[in-house]
Write an enzyme that holds these catalytic residues in place. Structure first.
Site, PDB file in Angstrom:
ATOM      1  CD  GLU A 163      49.213  39.479  24.270  1.00 52.77           C
ATOM      2  OE1 GLU A 163      49.777  38.606  24.943  1.00 52.77           O
ATOM      3  OE2 GLU A 163      48.886  39.318  23.089  1.00 52.77           O
TER       4      GLU A 163
HETATM    5  C1  LIG Z   1      40.902  45.132  22.266  1.00 60.21           C
HETATM    6  C2  LIG Z   1      41.029  43.848  22.980  1.00 60.21           C
HETATM    7  C3  LIG Z   1      41.462  42.715  22.316  1.00 60.21           C
HETATM    8  C4  LIG Z   1      41.537  41.491  22.974  1.00 60.21           C
HETATM    9  N1  LIG Z   1      41.872  40.355  22.276  1.00 60.21           N
HETATM   10  C5  LIG Z   1      41.802  39.147  22.910  1.00 60.21           C
HETATM   11  C6  LIG Z   1      42.006  37.932  22.168  1.00 60.21           C
HETATM   12  O1  LIG Z   1      42.259  37.943  20.964  1.00 60.21           O
HETATM   13  N2  LIG Z   1      41.900  36.757  22.837  1.00 60.21           N
HETATM   14  C7  LIG Z   1      41.613  36.704  24.167  1.00 60.21           C
HETATM   15  O2  LIG Z   1      41.509  35.619  24.706  1.00 60.21           O
HETATM   16  N3  LIG Z   1      41.422  37.834  24.887  1.00 60.21           N
HETATM   17  C8  LIG Z   1      41.501  39.050  24.297  1.00 60.21           C
HETATM   18  N4  LIG Z   1      41.299  40.201  25.017  1.00 60.21           N
HETATM   19  C9  LIG Z   1      41.025  40.119  26.446  1.00 60.21           C
HETATM   20  C10 LIG Z   1      42.119  40.703  27.335  1.00 60.21           C
HETATM   21  O3  LIG Z   1      43.194  39.833  27.419  1.00 60.21           O
HETATM   22  C11 LIG Z   1      41.472  41.003  28.686  1.00 60.21           C
HETATM   23  O4  LIG Z   1      40.661  42.135  28.484  1.00 60.21           O
HETATM   24  C12 LIG Z   1      42.446  41.241  29.780  1.00 60.21           C
HETATM   25  O5  LIG Z   1      43.089  40.057  30.115  1.00 60.21           O
HETATM   26  C13 LIG Z   1      41.772  41.801  31.047  1.00 60.21           C
HETATM   27  O6  LIG Z   1      40.630  41.105  31.393  1.00 60.21           O
HETATM   28  P1  LIG Z   1      39.259  41.911  31.682  1.00 60.21           P
HETATM   29  O7  LIG Z   1      39.073  42.884  30.587  1.00 60.21           O
HETATM   30  O8  LIG Z   1      38.189  40.924  31.902  1.00 60.21           O
HETATM   31  O9  LIG Z   1      39.554  42.725  32.994  1.00 60.21           O
HETATM   32  P2  LIG Z   1      39.362  42.239  34.501  1.00 60.21           P
HETATM   33  O10 LIG Z   1      40.005  40.927  34.699  1.00 60.21           O
HETATM   34  O11 LIG Z   1      37.928  42.366  34.851  1.00 60.21           O
HETATM   35  O12 LIG Z   1      40.217  43.311  35.284  1.00 60.21           O
HETATM   36  C14 LIG Z   1      39.691  44.580  35.664  1.00 60.21           C
HETATM   37  C15 LIG Z   1      40.790  45.328  36.417  1.00 60.21           C
HETATM   38  O13 LIG Z   1      41.134  44.611  37.598  1.00 60.21           O
HETATM   39  C16 LIG Z   1      42.535  44.460  37.665  1.00 60.21           C
HETATM   40  N5  LIG Z   1      42.866  43.218  38.367  1.00 60.21           N
HETATM   41  C17 LIG Z   1      42.310  42.004  38.270  1.00 60.21           C
HETATM   42  N6  LIG Z   1      42.913  41.140  39.107  1.00 60.21           N
HETATM   43  C18 LIG Z   1      43.889  41.835  39.744  1.00 60.21           C
HETATM   44  C19 LIG Z   1      44.876  41.513  40.727  1.00 60.21           C
HETATM   45  N7  LIG Z   1      45.002  40.301  41.238  1.00 60.21           N
HETATM   46  N8  LIG Z   1      45.695  42.474  41.134  1.00 60.21           N
HETATM   47  C20 LIG Z   1      45.598  43.727  40.644  1.00 60.21           C
HETATM   48  N9  LIG Z   1      44.699  44.082  39.718  1.00 60.21           N
HETATM   49  C21 LIG Z   1      43.862  43.151  39.271  1.00 60.21           C
HETATM   50  C22 LIG Z   1      42.997  44.414  36.228  1.00 60.21           C
HETATM   51  O14 LIG Z   1      44.370  44.750  36.127  1.00 60.21           O
HETATM   52  C23 LIG Z   1      42.072  45.456  35.611  1.00 60.21           C
HETATM   53  O15 LIG Z   1      42.623  46.725  35.819  1.00 60.21           O
HETATM   54  C24 LIG Z   1      41.223  41.424  24.351  1.00 60.21           C
HETATM   55  C25 LIG Z   1      40.808  42.579  25.021  1.00 60.21           C
HETATM   56  C26 LIG Z   1      40.700  43.777  24.358  1.00 60.21           C
HETATM   57  C27 LIG Z   1      40.231  44.970  25.115  1.00 60.21           C
END
Ligand SMILES: Cc1cc2nc3c(=O)[nH]c(=O)nc-3n(C[C@H](O)[C@H](O)[C@H](O)COP(=O)(O)OP(=O)(O)OC[C@H]3O[C@@H](n4cnc5c(N)ncnc54)[C@H](O)[C@@H]3O)c2cc1C
Length: 810
Positions: free
Chosen positions: A503
């Protein structure tokens, strides 16, 4: 004497003090002008040759013209400011605008105003469970918790048992938020959160399984935006658990930047001429995805043949895709850090869905981003706080018990100051988290949808869940590492990382969202100024901008004067709710820090302008300050809602002191890192004119917190209220509770034996010492039995698991 009165040494401080006083009290503007004119007139009479008085008269005249000759003011000031604004304020993208417009402003607006109206917060009714919700918690939820064996779920089966799945579906757990007319239970937000919290205190994986269809699953989206036909078809099936939903937004290239998703749907007709969408998508991390029967999918809708209208790129759209649709591939799972809820990737290749599968039908095509932003509040403000607080409650309950029964150096480890430090943090953080959770639920149940507060509670509660689990595991030592049914914390260790990530990852939420959106959304004038500046009707733009900017100016001056004067006077003159007196100081200091925050916000926006978005670390410090203002004010509200329990005074005291200290640290770090040293010094002078006044909670206070949970007490019970406590002594949580109880009850007897051993009345050791004590008439046989029972329970409670079926050699 007259000579002294004539000198600038007399009248200059008097003039400044009156000016500051007027700025802080903010009486009617005309009254301020009259008072200042009389004062200047008086000083002119006393000291008519002083050139500085002439200069002040000029400033006064200019200010008078600015405020009372609107056409001149617009010409000289606001029109110029408008051009400056248009050049330098950050551009707001379409997705940002939709995020900004989602939800409502509530207590966050008060904190941004610099002068929060505390009575409004206290008057908000405390969230309550209905009789039906309470019955559900005492019946089906209690039964469900009894069926859950989290060690087995996470470490052996990697799934809930078939009976548990059946029970969840049949007893309506997936339909808590669906109205009764569709077969759901129509629970309040409080009811929903209480169910998730109780299950989560037993098993995070089971709580996630129940939570997803009730929050991110498309049920709520359907309720709000679905067509009647969609509601009639899907909602009863979802409520009965016949359909399992998931919601798929994230993909390999769209994580934090979810709006950049590359998945595309193209409007077309199939072989039979049915208007629909040909969809290609690749999603990952989707909760419930592997077993979902209906997928809520987010994608970008294109209409190259203009079958829907003029527009080619319609934008983000949400649709329901039955999992059996040709081209959809599901069924594989991610292994999410040893948690066992269903989570996996989803793929769609040339999937054709008819147009009526778009949530809300063709009218809602392209409006998906707004729908998503509006539905974020649930996960952020209800589910994740419930999971995080459940973790904290469990950690507090079992760790306080363990510290009492685990002995080292011939003493219970609870007697060591180092352990008490962790225990105090556990108690204080649990109180803070529960307060923030319940205060937010009160707002939601009263109809508010506070977007910025939901980001604050998401980020702060998931972040604190890390701290509580670390503290709890530290106190448990090796017992926390040895996985098995005897380890009540082992399966909870993974949760905080998940809570922090989903989220909107916390780094993003803290650095970009909270202050970035909050400053615009919750500021009383900034959004009005931005809206006026982007108005193409120049006349209206100038008029509206002028009105907003003048109010903004007096708002900033007022906050600056108040922050400074309150800093000088120790904030003793701030009128706040006074009951109980012990908390008056906290209300006053939080009001002072709110004024400082509001003033610094204005200064940052003015000096950094568009840069504010890129200077994430500065923005993060401001996010921390507003977060702490919220956490502390929620703790005060929680204390009030729980009937001002005297025993909890130390807890709310700890939360407020901790928050004020963190606020001070954040201001300090912010000032140290501002690009302009001059600006930093002048801000420091306004915010902390007499230096930094706040101290972290003292050792003495922390010892009292630890003591409050190291005995069976009403405070300990209130802190852990709502969690599941099993009735079976085979369960570790129950065993620890009993061993703790008995250890406390027999403490006096143990002290007696210890004293007798010290003066050599007793010679034997261990169990023989008890026998000897009975023989020498020091204790009765009944007391000996109580001591033995307590010791047996203690021995049992510190046991850990070992497994014969784990490989012992290669
Ligand atoms: C257990 C689990 C359940 C989930 N369930 C769902 C679901 O039901 N439906 C769904 O659609 N998604 C789901 N997700 C996805 C979840 O919403 C994403 O993992 C989350 O939005 C982060 O995206 P990412 O993992 O690709 O990280 P990335 O976007 O790759 O981010 C990596 C790091 O970079 C940082 N970052 C990126 N951009 C910036 C910025 N501009 N400024 C500062 N920091 C930044 C982030 O904060 C993070 O620390 C789930 C994820 C998990 C782990």
């Amino acid at each position: 004497m007259f000579h002294l009165l004539q000198s600038g040494f007399f009248w200059w401080p008097v003039f400044l003090a009156v000016f500051l006083g007027l700025a802080a009290a903010r009486p009617a503007r005309f009254a301020s002008f009259v008072v200042l004119a009389v004062l200047l007139g008086f000083f002119s009479g006393l000291s008519h040759k002083d050139g500085l008085i002439g200069f002040l008269w000029m400033l006064y005249g200019a200010a008078f013209v600015v405020f009372y000759v609107p056409w001149l003011r617009r010409l000289l000031i606001s029109n110029r400011l408008l051009s400056f604004y248009r050049r330098s304020m950050p551009e707001i993208s379409a997705t940002e605008r939709e995020a900004l417009e989602a939800g409502t402003v509530w207590w966050d607006g008060e904190l941004f105003s610099g002068n929060p109206r505390w009575q409004q917060l206290l008057d908000l009714p405390a969230p309550k469970l209905s009789a039906e919700e309470q019955a559900f918690l005492d019946g089906p939820v209690e039964a469900l918790c009894g069926m859950l064996d989290d060690h087995r779920i996470c470490n052996v089966d990697k799934d809930l048992t078939p009976e548990t799945w059946r029970f969840i579906k049949e007893r309506g757990f997936f339909g808590m938020m669906i109205p009764k007319q569709y077969g759901g239970m129509a629970f309040s937000n409080m009811g929903h959160a209480a169910v998730i919290l109780k299950i989560a205190s037993r098993s995070i994986s089971a709580a996630l399984t129940v939570m997803i269809p009730n929050s991110v699953g498309p049920g709520k989206l359907l309720l709000k935006y679905g067509t009647q036909a969609q509601k009639d078809h899907w909602l009863p099936r979802l409520a009965r658990g016949e359909e399992i939903p998931c919601f798929a937004l994230t993909g390999p290239e769209a994580g934090s930047d979810a709006g950049a998703l590359p998945d595309v749907g193209v409007v077309c007709k199939d072989g039979q001429g049915t208007l629909g969408i040909r969809l290609n998508f690749e999603k990952r991390y989707i909760s419930m995805g592997p077993i979902a029967t209906v997928l809520g999918v987010a994608f970008k809708l294109e209409d190259p043949e203009h079958l829907l209208g003029e527009k080619t790129h319609l934008g983000i759209t949400l649709a329901l895709v039955p999992a059996k649709t040709p081209g959809v591939r599901t069924g594989t799972r991610h292994d999410q850090l040893h948690m066992a809820f269903m989570n996996g990737p989803l793929y769609g290749k040339d999937v054709f869905i008819p147009m009526d599968m778009v949530i809300g039908g063709v009218e809602q095509a392209g409006k998906g981003w707004r729908m998503l932003m509006e539905s974020l509040t649930d996960g952020r403000a209800i589910s994740l706080p419930a999971l995080s607080t459940a973790t904290a409650k469990l950690a507090t309950r079992v760790t306080s018990a363990y510290a009492r029964v685990r002995r080292q150096f011939k003493l219970p480890i609870s007697q060591f100051e180092g352990v008490r430090e962790s225990l105090a943090r556990l108690a204080g953080n649990t109180y803070a988290m529960d307060g923030a959770r319940l205060t937010t639920l009160a707002a939601l149940d009263a109809g508010h949808k506070p977007a910025v507060i939901s980001a604050i509670v998401k980020y702060n509660l998931t972040d604190r869940s890390r701290q509580v689990i670390n503290d709890a595991m530290d106190v448990h030592g090796g017992a926390a590492l040895s996985l098995g049914p005897r380890n009540p914390l082992g399966t909870f260790h993974s949760y905080p990382q998940m809570g922090v990530t989903v989220e909107g990852h916390n780094i993003l939420t803290r650095n970009l969202i909270t202050f970035g959106q909050g400053a615009i959304r919750c500021h009383p004038y900034l959004l009005k100024e931005l809206q006026a500046a982007s108005n193409r009707d120049q006349k209206a733009a100038r008029r509206d901008f002028d009105a907003a900017v003048m109010q903004h100016l007096s708002f900033t001056i007022n906050n600056k004067a108040r922050a400074f004067l309150h800093g000088l006077t120790g904030s003793h003159f701030i009128a706040v709710p006074t009951a109980p007196m012990a908390l008056k100081w906290h209300y006053q200091q939080l009001t002072r820090m709110s004024a400082a925050f509001a003033f610094v916000t204005d200064v940052l926006l003015l000096t950094l302008r568009g840069e504010v978005k890129r200077r994430e670390r500065l923005s993060a410090r401001m996010a921390d300050i507003i977060s702490q203002l919220y956490m502390a004010s929620a703790a005060l509200k929680h204390y009030y809602d729980q009937g001002n329990q005297p025993g909890d005074l130390i807890l709310v005291d700890w939360v407020c002191r901790d928050s004020l200290y963190r606020i001070q640290q954040s201001f300090d770090a912010l000032f140290r890192n501002l690009p302009s040293r001059w600006l930093a010094a002048s801000l420091r002078c306004v915010v902390f004119p007499l230096g930094r006044p706040y101290r972290a909670p003292s050792d003495a206070l922390e010892n009292q917190l630890a003591a409050a949970i190291l005995r069976p007490s009403a405070e300990r019970d209130r802190l852990t209220a709502g969690m599941y406590i099993p009735g079976d002594m085979q369960e570790k949580v129950k065993l620890l509770d009993e061993a703790f109880q008995k250890a406390v009850e027999t403490r006096g007897l143990r002290e007696k034996l210890k004293a007798a051993a010290r003066d050599k009345t007793l010679q034997a050791k261990g169990d023989a010492q008890i026998t000897e004590a009975v023989q020498k008439g020091l204790i009765t046989p009944g007391e000996a039995a109580a001591l033995r029972a307590a010791e047996n329970l203690r021995r049992e409670a510190i046991k850990v698991d070992d497994f014969a079926d784990l490989k012992t050699h290669s």
